[in-house]
Scaffold this motif. Structure first.
Motif: not given
Length: 132
Positions: A115-116, A118-119, A122, A124
């Protein structure tokens, strides 16, 4: 007293009814003419697609120092592992332990790390809908 002829008429009445019903139930004689056939237009043949079947069973061996340390068998939706016995009791014919099935696999910390990542890039995923 009743007359004899009237008695015979009453007894003969059911026999006439039975013979009339039997005559009505006889099937009609089939005609000699051939049956009428309908012409059906031919449709184009649908294309046939053949997909190769997945392998029924997949066996993967893990070796350490030239000795098999683990055998992974995937068959259908089931995965199990065969490992050698801990004491190496091959003299008595117990070279392998019983099979061990993979029941559940935990992802400790890798989901949060993804998740980190992907964030940061961009990509996400969409947030889940609110609970009602």
């Amino acid at each position: 007293m009743m007359r004899t002829s009237t008695l015979w008429q009453l007894l003969a009445l059911p026999l006439l009814a039975v013979s009339a019903i039997a005559g009505a139930q006889t099937p009609p004689k089939p005609s000699d003419a051939p049956p009428q056939l309908e012409r059906i237009e031919e449709m184009g043949e649908a294309p046939i697609t053949v997909t190769p079947a997945a392998p029924a069973q997949q066996v993967t061996e893990k070796r350490e120092n030239g000795v098999t340390s683990e055998v992974k068998v995937t068959s259908g939706g089931s995965t199990y592992y065969m490992k050698p016995s801990a004491g190496g009791d091959q003299a008595h014919g117990n070279a392998l332990r019983g099979p061990q099935w993979k029941v559940m696999e935990f992802d400790l910390g890798k989901k949060k790390q993804k998740q980190r990542d992907d964030e940061a890039t961009g990509d996400a995923p969409a947030p889940p809908p609110p609970a009602k």
